[in-house]
Motif scaffolding. Structure first.
Motif: not given
Lengths: 164, 898
Positions: B646-655, B678-685, B713-719
């Motif tokens: 929650l804190l390190n993965n989900l919360g961190n990404f959204i924040n 970006d399109q690739r990430l979008l497709t993975h999501v 997790r994908h999102g965090n990696q992307y950032i």
């Protein structure tokens, strides 16, 4: 050798000018080729066969049904029996089998050089360089493997002559 | 050419099928050899099948032999077939040989066998459903189909190893199995002995090498990024570009919710909790919380959804409790019904109606069903030998007797069911029975009772199950329990009891008896609906239009899967029967069971006092939902999951996504120019979202939660890879890039907020408020990933979503719920005395309340001094709490002001 590097070498050997980019998938780092006109391809031998067709060198996949089946059989042998084996006994068994198979042959299909020779050569290269002492390999295998060095200018020709 | 085969060698299956299919069989000689015979001269190890060609050459690979037959018939090789065959040799075969070895040689069953091959089976299923072609590599069946079918046939011909949720694999397998060449190959090789025909061969084979040194891990597997086709990317980008337009039309909110013809009408129930037990975490995850996630999901899909539950209030236990507390049974029910309702409200359970069983509707509907059963001859009368406790001067209800199980010898079997072997028990069959109240030995007395004639209704139930089960989402344990009940044969079941607190029996001579709770408790769902709307029959007498999902723990399966359907079918009144029975396994507490009497475990009302928000409880319980197997609640694990996922993965990404928009772009979503990455990430999501939908449609609640975490997790990696915080300081192109990355990230955060809604409704709402997500986008979850926050959209104030759980906090909670609260804390610091548990509890409540106050003020951006004052109060309370619990003051760390 990582699969991507191996495929890049193969491209060069086949005279394909445009370099493809490969990604790797999963724990075994299976190569993936993203093609422009169609779905991606996964797997070393699948991609290799695809490249051969791209280079218009389909004779490297065999000409008769028998040759084609034999080529695919040894390609499968490469990814199932040669890759991922690390114990010396396994490698020894693989080399022993290959050696007796090649005793009366020049190439894996008999007299025609094919993709099976190239990939088996690549696959065995690391063992022959790193782990094994010449005594396990009879002169015939030794000879056959040397003959196999694929296309002119391949860096592997040098590798073979340097080590042996 | 000559084919060498061996008895029971699995490779013969595809080879013979391919020979038959490619019509090469006429010129084929077949020789049978022993499993250890070396046919191929140059191979050290024996191998069959082997094809010796007329040239003298050998083909010793099963796929190569099959390929050869196909090549002879004029077939051309293609990339896709090559890919399937390579996958078969490198991925499927190792997994399959392990599974077959377990099954055939070691005699293992069930998940042990299915486990190793499950991923491979899912891979085939996904590929088939994605291609929307019935075959693997073409429009007709071809080499790849034959090779894979032949490999899988020995395992999958046993339906228990062909998971029903893999629909595409299922129909592919059936299609091939019904083809003549395949049928003939199967008969030749398996000789109608099933998989055991392989034993003589497999026994002689070395143990598959994948069995050695395999590490079994419960940790989620690293997600591999699937490869994407251009087509998939194009579809995902097109969906994205639709933006808010892509949202489905919103269903207007109605009261009451009633089925609508032509729509998907979902009726959801969760098992009715017994009124005078405070539910523990296991009860909560087993029924109400699981059903709540599904109900919220259905509403997000804009399905017409009604979710009902209520308290089950009749029975001896209520009578006894009333005596104890000096109240009437009705007063007891009123009191505890409110306790239950409060707990579920705190857990944010979104019932459309939370009713109870002690109502006039309950009497009316139960008596009606009974009269219909009686009129149709499904009720028997008999004299029952019953246990009576002379000391307590009453007949003993089943749950008030304990003794030794007559089937398995378990010492603490209850009068109605054994907790150990799960078999139902007739109380008088218990060995060494004891009255649970006074511990004296009851005597057997006879009494006149009514029975439901289940044997007479058995065929109807079986026929109904045969129609219902295939293709439905009944969980495997529910199927198993129901089937084993039918297999063991149904017996008449007593439906009356010598009690006062219950639904009266409308029959002469039975005036002083009531219906047994297991006859009328399941009718509670109907009466609760009737109390919600007078048009209840639109839900309950409408099997054509209504899908009924019933959630429960596995011990309730017989009553929902057999007993109630029998009553309903016997009443012949077109009742809606359960379409999907969703049963969980058991949740344990740390290493043992929850126990109210010993004070072990967390009960619904105490969760509120821990200071941990309801959504964190929901998240963790759903994360460990006993789906498929028992699981255990662990405080340490809860801390770990909160802090890591929650804190390190989900919360961190959204924040981060929100903060970048606020800090770098003044709160306005920047322009997004999508590159191919970006399109690739979008497709993975988008694909992960699809997977989430597939799982939740099948009520795989725990697994779908993993999809949410995977996306973040994908999102965090992307950032991390794109480093917008660096690019924003660069040139025009870099700033442009930072904008795109931030824009895409904040849209993923918006998507996550909706996907999270069924699991963590409060957190979901908080994210949506921070991002100012347009209301229609908050209420619907489409199947594609849409751009719901277009460039120029202004977001609100971004703040952290989760709090870290500290070790000492968790340790003290662990201590508190371990059953040893009465013991004084051994670690009391010198000169300080630990306070009593009530005082500790009161302080904890205060801390929690004060924490809420502070958070609220911070969220409202209140005056700094005001916040500081409230924070000081909070710190003081925490200090008092630490003293009361006997924790040394040094542990109050992290509050030092620098």
């Amino acid at each position: 050798m990582a699969a991507a590097a191996e495929l890049t070498l193969l491209e060069k050997s086949l005279g394909l000018s445009k370099g493809n980019k490969y990604s790797a998938q999963g724990e075994r780092q299976i190569p993936v080729l993203q093609t422009n006109n169609g779905p991606s391809l996964t797997g070393l031998t699948t991609i290799a066969a695809h490249l051969v067709k791209q280079a218009d060198k389909e004779y490297l996949l065999g000409s008769t049904p028998e040759e084609k089946a034999v080529v695919q059989q040894w390609l499968e042998y490469r990814v199932t029996r040669v890759d991922g084996r690390s114990s010396k006994d396994d490698i020894r068994a693989v080399l022993k089998d290959l050696n007796s198979y090649l005793e009366d042959k020049v190439y894996l299909t008999g007299y025609n050089f094919t993709l099976a020779d190239i990939l088996l050569y690549y696959g065995l290269h690391r063992f022959i360089c790193q782990f094994l002492w010449p005594s396990v390999i009879s002169p015939v295998t030794h000879c056959s493997l040397e003959v196999i060095s694929p296309v002119q200018g391949s860096p592997h020709e040098q590798a073979v002559t340097r080590d042996y | 050419m000559r084919l060498f085969v061996s008895e029971g060698a699995p490779g013969s299956l595809p080879v013979l099928a391919a020979a038959g299919r490619a019509q090469g069989r006429a010129e084929l000689l077949v020789s049978t050899v022993g499993p250890e015979e070396c046919v191929v001269p140059f191979l050290t190890r024996p191998r069959v099948p082997v094809l010796q060609l007329d040239s003298g050459n050998y083909l010793f690979s099963t796929s190569a032999i099959c390929r050869y037959f196909f090549l002879l018939s004029g077939w051309e090789q293609d990339d896709l077939t090559n890919q399937w065959l390579e996958w078969e040799a490198t991925e499927l075969q190792p997994a399959l040989s392990t599974a077959l070895y377990y099954l055939v040689v070691q005699g293992k069953k069930g998940e042990d066998v299915l486990g190793p091959v499950r991923r491979a089976l899912m891979h085939i299923d996904h590929s088939l459903s994605r291609r929307s072609s019935p075959f693997l590599a073409g429009e007709t069946e071809s080499l790849a189909d034959i090779v894979l079918w032949g490999a899988l046939y020995p395992l999958l011909q046993d339906p228990s190893y062909l998971p029903e949720e893999l629909g595409a694999l299922h129909s592919w397998f059936q299609t091939l199995s019904s083809q003549e060449p395949c049928q003939r190959a199967a008969e030749t090789v398996l000789k109608q002995q099933g998989v055991l025909a392989l034993r003589p061969y497999l026994q002689k084979q070395p143990q598959p090498c994948s069995l050695e040194g395999r590490v079994v891990s419960n940790e989620p597997e690293e997600e591999e990024l699937a490869t994407l086709s251009e087509e998939e990317i194009a579809v995902a980008v097109a969906a994205w570009e639709k933006g808010l337009e892509g949202l489905p039309p919103l269903r207007p909110q109605q009261n009451p919710v009633l089925p609508v013809a032509g729509e998907r009408n979902v009726l959801i129930t969760s098992a009715l909790p017994y009124v005078n037990n405070v539910p523990h975490l296991g009860n909560i995850i087993g029924c109400v919380l699981s059903a709540d996630v599904f109900a919220r999901y259905c509403r997000l899909r804009q399905w017409n959804t009604l979710y009902l539950c209520g308290t089950d209030e009749y029975g001896t236990a209520t009578e006894t409790k009333a005596l104890e507390e000096g109240l009437t049974p009705q007063e007891i029910c009123d009191k505890y019904h409110a306790v239950h309702a409060d707990i579920y409200r705190w857990f944010n359970i979104s019932f459309d109606f939370f009713g109870r069983t002690t109502t006039a509707q309950q009497t009316k509907i139960t008596q009606d069903i009974f009269q219909r059963l009686l009129a149709r001859g499904f009720v028997l009368q008999d004299t029952v030998e019953q246990l009576r406790c002379e000391q307590c001067a009453r007949f003993l209800a089943d749950r008030f007797v304990e003794g030794v199980c007559p089937f398995c010898g378990y010492e603490e079997a209850r009068g109605d069911q054994c907790d150990k072997c799960g078999k139902l028990i007739n109380a008088i069959e218990l060995k060494k029975p004891q009255c649970k109240v006074c511990r004296s030995c009851p005597v057997v007395r006879s009494s006149q009772h009514l029975f439901l004639d289940l044997p007479k209704l058995g065929t109807r139930v079986e026929e109904w199950l045969e129609r219902t089960l295939p293709g439905s989402d009944w969980t495997p344990n529910a199927r198993f329990i129901t089937r084993s009940w039918l297999r063991d044969g149904l017996k008449p079941r007593c439906i009356t009891r010598d009690l006062k607190w219950g639904t009266p029996v409308p029959l002469e001579g039975f005036e002083d008896k009531v219906f047994y709770v297991w006859f009328d408790a399941t009718i509670g769902y109907l009466s609760i609906t009737a109390n919600y709307t007078d048009q209840w029959e639109k839900w309950w007498k409408n099997p054509e239009q209504v899908s009924l999902y019933q959630f429960m723990a596995k011990d309730n399966v017989p009553f929902h899967g057999i007993v109630f359907p029998s009553s309903a079918l016997g009443a012949e009144d077109n009742y809606t029967l359960v379409s999907h029975l969703i049963a969980t396994e058991y949740l344990n507490y740390e290493d043992g069971k929850f126990s109210k009497s010993r004070g072990v475990g967390v009960f619904g009302d105490m969760a509120q006092d821990t200071g941990i928000p309801a959504d964190i409880w929901r998240f963790y319980l759903l994360y460990i939902r006993p789906e498929g197997q028992d699981s255990a609640f662990s405080w340490t694990d809860m801390l770990f999951k909160n802090n890591s996922e929650l804190l390190n993965n989900l919360g961190n990404f959204i924040n981060r996504a929100g903060m970048f928009v606020s800090k770098f772009f003044g709160g306005f979503v920047p322009e997004m120019l999508l590159t191919s990455d970006d399109q690739r990430l979008l497709t993975h999501v988008a694909l992960e979202l699809q997977h989430y939908h597939q799982l939740l449609e099948k009520v795989r609640i725990r697994d779908a939660l993993r999809s949410i975490l995977t996306i973040s997790r994908h999102g965090n990696q992307y950032i991390q890879v794109n480093e917008p915080w660096k690019r924003i300081k660069g040139g025009e192109a870099d700033r442009q890039r930072a904008g795109t990355v931030t824009g895409l990230a904040v849209n993923i955060a918006a998507l996550l907020s909706v996907m999270l809604q069924p699991y963590m409704p409060t957190v979901s709402a908080a994210i949506q408020a921070q991002l100012q997500l347009p209301p229609p986008a908050c209420r619907a979850l489409p199947t594609g990933f849409l751009c719901t926050l277009p460039a120029g959209h202004q977001i609100g104030t971004v703040s952290p979503l989760f709090q870290k759980l500290e070790n000492d906090q968790i340790e003290s909670l662990k201590q508190r719920f371990s059953g040893g609260q009465a013991k004084a804390s051994p670690k009391t610091a010198a000169g300080l005395t630990a306070a009593g548990p009530q005082q500790v509890q009161a302080l904890m409540e205060d801390v929690a309340k004060q924490g809420d106050t502070v958070r609220e003020l911070k969220a409202q951006k209140a005056d700094k001094n005001q916040i500081a004052a409230e924070v000081a109060k909070l710190l003081d309370l925490k200090k008092q709490l630490a003293l009361a619990e006997g924790r040394p003051l040094e542990t109050l760390k992290g509050k030092k002001k620098k």
